[in-house]
Design a protein around this motif. Structure first.
Motif, PDB file in Angstrom:
ATOM      1  N   LYS A 168      -4.000 -27.696   5.658  1.00 47.28           N
ATOM      2  CA  LYS A 168      -5.225 -26.969   5.332  1.00 47.28           C
ATOM      3  C   LYS A 168      -5.640 -27.200   3.887  1.00 47.28           C
ATOM      4  O   LYS A 168      -6.823 -27.422   3.593  1.00 47.28           O
ATOM      5  CB  LYS A 168      -5.003 -25.479   5.591  1.00 47.28           C
ATOM      6  N   GLU A 169      -4.669 -27.149   2.971  1.00 46.38           N
ATOM      7  CA  GLU A 169      -4.974 -27.380   1.563  1.00 46.38           C
ATOM      8  C   GLU A 169      -5.481 -28.798   1.327  1.00 46.38           C
ATOM      9  O   GLU A 169      -6.394 -29.019   0.529  1.00 46.38           O
ATOM     10  CB  GLU A 169      -3.726 -27.109   0.721  1.00 46.38           C
ATOM     11  N   ALA A 170      -4.873 -29.772   2.043  1.00 47.14           N
ATOM     12  CA  ALA A 170      -5.334 -31.159   1.903  1.00 47.14           C
ATOM     13  C   ALA A 170      -6.764 -31.317   2.407  1.00 47.14           C
ATOM     14  O   ALA A 170      -7.584 -32.013   1.798  1.00 47.14           O
ATOM     15  CB  ALA A 170      -4.397 -32.098   2.661  1.00 47.14           C
ATOM     16  N   ALA A 171      -7.088 -30.651   3.520  1.00 50.04           N
ATOM     17  CA  ALA A 171      -8.446 -30.736   4.062  1.00 50.04           C
ATOM     18  C   ALA A 171      -9.453 -30.100   3.112  1.00 50.04           C
ATOM     19  O   ALA A 171     -10.555 -30.629   2.892  1.00 50.04           O
ATOM     20  CB  ALA A 171      -8.503 -30.066   5.432  1.00 50.04           C
ATOM     21  N   GLU A 172      -9.077 -28.959   2.532  1.00 53.20           N
ATOM     22  CA  GLU A 172      -9.965 -28.293   1.582  1.00 53.20           C
ATOM     23  C   GLU A 172     -10.181 -29.140   0.334  1.00 53.20           C
ATOM     24  O   GLU A 172     -11.296 -29.211  -0.203  1.00 53.20           O
ATOM     25  CB  GLU A 172      -9.393 -26.928   1.216  1.00 53.20           C
ATOM     26  N   ALA A 173      -9.117 -29.797  -0.123  1.00 48.12           N
ATOM     27  CA  ALA A 173      -9.252 -30.659  -1.294  1.00 48.12           C
ATOM     28  C   ALA A 173     -10.180 -31.830  -1.008  1.00 48.12           C
ATOM     29  O   ALA A 173     -10.989 -32.233  -1.857  1.00 48.12           O
ATOM     30  CB  ALA A 173      -7.868 -31.163  -1.716  1.00 48.12           C
ATOM     31  N   GLU A 174     -10.059 -32.371   0.206  1.00 49.47           N
ATOM     32  CA  GLU A 174     -10.938 -33.491   0.575  1.00 49.47           C
ATOM     33  C   GLU A 174     -12.399 -33.051   0.629  1.00 49.47           C
ATOM     34  O   GLU A 174     -13.293 -33.758   0.178  1.00 49.47           O
ATOM     35  CB  GLU A 174     -10.504 -34.046   1.936  1.00 49.47           C
ATOM     36  N   LEU A 175     -12.621 -31.845   1.172  1.00 50.97           N
ATOM     37  CA  LEU A 175     -13.981 -31.328   1.216  1.00 50.97           C
ATOM     38  C   LEU A 175     -14.548 -31.091  -0.177  1.00 50.97           C
ATOM     39  O   LEU A 175     -15.718 -31.377  -0.457  1.00 50.97           O
ATOM     40  CB  LEU A 175     -14.021 -30.018   2.018  1.00 50.97           C
ATOM     41  N   ARG A 176     -13.709 -30.554  -1.076  1.00 51.36           N
ATOM     42  CA  ARG A 176     -14.161 -30.331  -2.449  1.00 51.36           C
ATOM     43  C   ARG A 176     -14.516 -31.647  -3.126  1.00 51.36           C
ATOM     44  O   ARG A 176     -15.499 -31.754  -3.865  1.00 51.36           O
ATOM     45  CB  ARG A 176     -13.081 -29.589  -3.246  1.00 51.36           C
ATOM     46  N   GLU A 177     -13.715 -32.681  -2.855  1.00 55.06           N
ATOM     47  CA  GLU A 177     -13.972 -33.985  -3.457  1.00 55.06           C
ATOM     48  C   GLU A 177     -15.286 -34.568  -2.941  1.00 55.06           C
ATOM     49  O   GLU A 177     -16.105 -35.096  -3.707  1.00 55.06           O
ATOM     50  CB  GLU A 177     -12.818 -34.943  -3.152  1.00 55.06           C
ATOM     51  N   THR A 196     -21.085 -35.677  -3.708  1.00 59.22           N
ATOM     52  CA  THR A 196     -22.467 -35.472  -3.252  1.00 59.22           C
ATOM     53  C   THR A 196     -23.324 -34.852  -4.342  1.00 59.22           C
ATOM     54  O   THR A 196     -24.471 -35.252  -4.590  1.00 59.22           O
ATOM     55  CB  THR A 196     -22.475 -34.578  -2.010  1.00 59.22           C
ATOM     56  N   ALA A 197     -22.756 -33.841  -5.039  1.00 59.72           N
ATOM     57  CA  ALA A 197     -23.501 -33.192  -6.127  1.00 59.72           C
ATOM     58  C   ALA A 197     -23.812 -34.181  -7.239  1.00 59.72           C
ATOM     59  O   ALA A 197     -24.911 -34.196  -7.807  1.00 59.72           O
ATOM     60  CB  ALA A 197     -22.691 -32.014  -6.677  1.00 59.72           C
ATOM     61  N   SER A 198     -22.834 -35.054  -7.531  1.00 57.83           N
ATOM     62  CA  SER A 198     -23.044 -36.054  -8.572  1.00 57.83           C
ATOM     63  C   SER A 198     -24.154 -37.024  -8.175  1.00 57.83           C
ATOM     64  O   SER A 198     -25.020 -37.380  -8.968  1.00 57.83           O
ATOM     65  CB  SER A 198     -21.738 -36.810  -8.843  1.00 57.83           C
ATOM     66  N   GLY A 199     -24.143 -37.443  -6.910  1.00 55.81           N
ATOM     67  CA  GLY A 199     -25.168 -38.366  -6.433  1.00 55.81           C
ATOM     68  C   GLY A 199     -26.560 -37.751  -6.486  1.00 55.81           C
ATOM     69  O   GLY A 199     -27.528 -38.387  -6.846  1.00 55.81           O
ATOM     70  N   ARG A 200     -26.668 -36.466  -6.136  1.00 59.69           N
ATOM     71  CA  ARG A 200     -27.966 -35.810  -6.162  1.00 59.69           C
ATOM     72  C   ARG A 200     -28.496 -35.645  -7.587  1.00 59.69           C
ATOM     73  O   ARG A 200     -29.689 -35.727  -7.833  1.00 59.69           O
ATOM     74  CB  ARG A 200     -27.870 -34.451  -5.486  1.00 59.69           C
ATOM     75  N   SER A 201     -27.617 -35.399  -8.555  1.00 56.54           N
ATOM     76  CA  SER A 201     -28.041 -35.298  -9.961  1.00 56.54           C
ATOM     77  C   SER A 201     -28.642 -36.597 -10.426  1.00 56.54           C
ATOM     78  O   SER A 201     -29.696 -36.632 -11.092  1.00 56.54           O
ATOM     79  CB  SER A 201     -26.854 -34.919 -10.847  1.00 56.54           C
ATOM     80  N   LEU A 224     -28.134 -45.306 -10.416  1.00 58.40           N
ATOM     81  CA  LEU A 224     -27.348 -44.694  -9.341  1.00 58.40           C
ATOM     82  C   LEU A 224     -26.005 -45.414  -9.208  1.00 58.40           C
ATOM     83  O   LEU A 224     -25.925 -46.505  -8.676  1.00 58.40           O
ATOM     84  CB  LEU A 224     -28.125 -44.768  -8.026  1.00 58.40           C
ATOM     85  N   GLY A 225     -24.933 -44.758  -9.716  1.00 56.75           N
ATOM     86  CA  GLY A 225     -23.632 -45.445  -9.750  1.00 56.75           C
ATOM     87  C   GLY A 225     -22.767 -45.168  -8.545  1.00 56.75           C
ATOM     88  O   GLY A 225     -21.674 -45.707  -8.454  1.00 56.75           O
ATOM     89  N   THR A 226     -23.140 -44.293  -7.654  1.00 61.43           N
ATOM     90  CA  THR A 226     -22.269 -43.967  -6.521  1.00 61.43           C
ATOM     91  C   THR A 226     -22.884 -44.474  -5.244  1.00 61.43           C
ATOM     92  O   THR A 226     -24.097 -44.627  -5.117  1.00 61.43           O
ATOM     93  CB  THR A 226     -22.079 -42.443  -6.400  1.00 61.43           C
ATOM     94  N   LYS A 227     -22.048 -44.662  -4.238  1.00 59.53           N
ATOM     95  CA  LYS A 227     -22.528 -45.117  -2.947  1.00 59.53           C
ATOM     96  C   LYS A 227     -23.405 -44.069  -2.290  1.00 59.53           C
ATOM     97  O   LYS A 227     -24.341 -44.365  -1.558  1.00 59.53           O
ATOM     98  CB  LYS A 227     -21.344 -45.458  -2.044  1.00 59.53           C
TER      99      LYS A 227
END
Length: 526
Positions: free
Chosen positions: A441-450, A455-460, A506-509
């Protein structure tokens, strides 16, 4: 002789013409251990039954394994209608014994829970040494098992049943590299071998032995309301199909008695007498370390008030270090058909204090069914002179109970409510499963946070690109162009320039994907 007890001991038998004086096992030496030996069909079972009767009458609890299913009759009274009544009366008259039939307080136990109350222990209580013996592990595999037990203790993981042990072994295997640095090499192949042996044990029914509620020794050491010792009978006829499990269980029980009972010195009578039938199974192919442990237990447990009596066909089945500690002996007939048999017979005779009236070796070979050559400890613990003895008849039924009779005895036992229903509390398997679930569960949450962070970085970056684009569209040239095509070309140039600039920003995919989706139509219009 008016009963099974004399003033000081258990009456075993006597003799008529050609036989010795009445023989008794002194209660104060009942914890000095003993041996009942003899060929098949010579009367060992009857001797075992009358000794159990005698100890019970003296208020001494008894534990014995019923290998052939013959001993359950101790829970029922003998009968004058039985076909052996006339021979019993004749034997009683010969030896001066007043035969009075009666039943004895009996509790039935069964590792499989079919012919008695389930008898269980936990994996932790069994320990790695006996468990390694039970599984037939190599030294390397035993080492890995010891590591698993040690880590379970360190992490507070209770090992109650085989599922707990399997989960613990998987846990050790997953951390093999880390554990090897601290405790030594943990070979995955060894873990696999142990898991396979656990599967074999489970297929033999061994999983029913491990679990809770675990057997409490106090439930074996009981007396009834009249002060008679409880006779505990372990149904071992089915268990004998797994002789290693049978031997390991009885050895575990001895070890538990040794560890839990207090020192009592030299009591007037034993606190418990333990009969170990088919004793050779304990020593067949046993490693020296295990034999040494049995010898140590046999030597020291008598000060806890426990007497151990080995029942086997030949005294040579018992190692010399243990045989030397068996002070009370009943030797039924041995048949000397081969050179090896003759050697065994000679060695058996040498273990007795000689009687000038007869040759012990010849007597052992000649005694009939229901007769024996006996020697019991006398005053000050001195071995008694060997005597030819007619063993007394039993007061309880000779032969097994019927299934309905056994079922009634089990139903009447007060221990059923305590042991008949298994309990599965939280232990190693459940704890490790929760740990794995929490980690996942912690690994899944960490992946979601990442992903959210990306996504937030890409939108900025995209927002910044839109701002630049809007600024470029608001730009209007000060000079009027005379040709429409010139304005169009200049506008296209601005848009193209912005597109290239935005792509660099735009530096991210994620950002690039958004650009392709939102601005694609603008580039396609060129």
């Amino acid at each position: 002789m008016t009963g099974v007890l004399t003033e000081e001991g258990v009456f075993v038998g006597g003799g008529g013409e050609g036989y010795g004086s009445p023989q008794e096992l002194l209660l104060k030496y009942g914890n000095r251990h003993g041996l009942i030996a003899g060929a098949t069909g010579t009367g060992k079972t009857v001797t075992l039954q009358i000794l159990a009767e005698g100890f019970s009458s003296a208020g001494v609890p008894v534990f014995m394994a019923d290998v052939k299913g013959d001993l359950s009759g101790v829970a029922a009274s003998g009968s004058e209608a039985a076909k052996l009544h006339a021979p019993f009366m004749e034997r009683s008259a010969t030896i001066g014994f007043d035969l009075a039939y009666r039943a004895y307080p009996t509790v039935f136990w069964d590792m499989f829970g079919e012919q008695g109350h389930p008898v269980r222990t936990t994996v932790s209580e069994m320990g790695p040494l006996l468990l390694s013996r039970l599984l037939g592990l190599t030294d390397a595999q035993e080492g890995v098992l010891n590591i698993a037990f040690h880590i379970a203790d360190e992490e507070g993981l209770a090992l109650l049943d085989l599922d707990d042990l399997r989960a613990m072994l998987r846990h050790v295997g997953e951390r093999a590299d880390e554990i090897s640095l601290q405790y030594g090499n943990v070979d995955i192949r060894s873990i696999g071998a142990i898991q396979r042996e656990l599967l074999v044990l489970e297929n033999q029914g061994g999983e029913k032995f491990f679990g809770e509620p675990a057997l409490e020794l106090s439930d074996l050491i009981r007396t009834d309301s009249s002060g008679m010792g409880q006779i505990n009978i372990l149904a071992a006829d089915k268990l004998m199909a797994s002789p290693r499990l049978y031997a390991t269980f009885l050895l575990w029980l001895l070890s538990e008695l040794f560890e839990e009972l207090p020192e009592v010195g030299n009591p007037d009578k034993p606190k418990l007498v333990f009969f170990f039938d088919e004793a050779h199974l304990l020593f067949d192919d046993a490693p020296k370390a295990l034999v040494d442990k049995v010898e140590q237990v046999a030597r020291l447990i008598r000060s806890k008030g426990v007497g151990i009596y080995f029942i086997t066909q030949n005294p040579t089945d018992v190692p010399d270090g243990i045989l030397s500690q068996l002070g009370n002996r009943v030797q039924h007939a041995l048949r000397a058909f081969t050179a090896r048999d003759q050697k065994s017979l000679r060695l058996a005779a040498e273990n007795y204090r000689a009687n000038p009236r007869f040759d012990t070796e010849i007597a052992i070979k000649e005694v009939g069914t229901g007769e024996a050559v006996t020697s019991f400890l006398q005053a000050k613990g001195v071995p008694g002179m060997v005597e030819r003895t007619l063993v007394r008849p039993p007061q309880s039924r000779l032969g097994p109970l019927t299934p309905p009779e056994r079922a009634q005895v089990i139903a009447d036992s007060p221990l059923g409510t305590k042991y008949d229903t298994p309990v599965n509390r939280e232990s190693a398997q459940e704890i490790l499963a929760k740990r794995a679930e929490l980690a996942a569960k912690e690994a899944a949450e960490a992946e979601l946070r990442e992903k959210a962070s990306k996504t937030a970085s890409g939108r900025s970056e995209l927002d910044a690109g839109f701002d630049e684009f809007n600024n470029a569209r608001r730009y209007q040239p000060t000079k009027k162009t005379t040709k429409k095509t010139t304005r169009s070309s200049r506008s296209d140039s601005i848009v193209e320039t912005f597109g290239k600039s935005l792509a660099r920003q735009l530096g991210t995919k994620t950002g690039q994907a958004l650009v392709r989706g939102v601005l694609g139509s603008l580039f396609k219009s060129r």
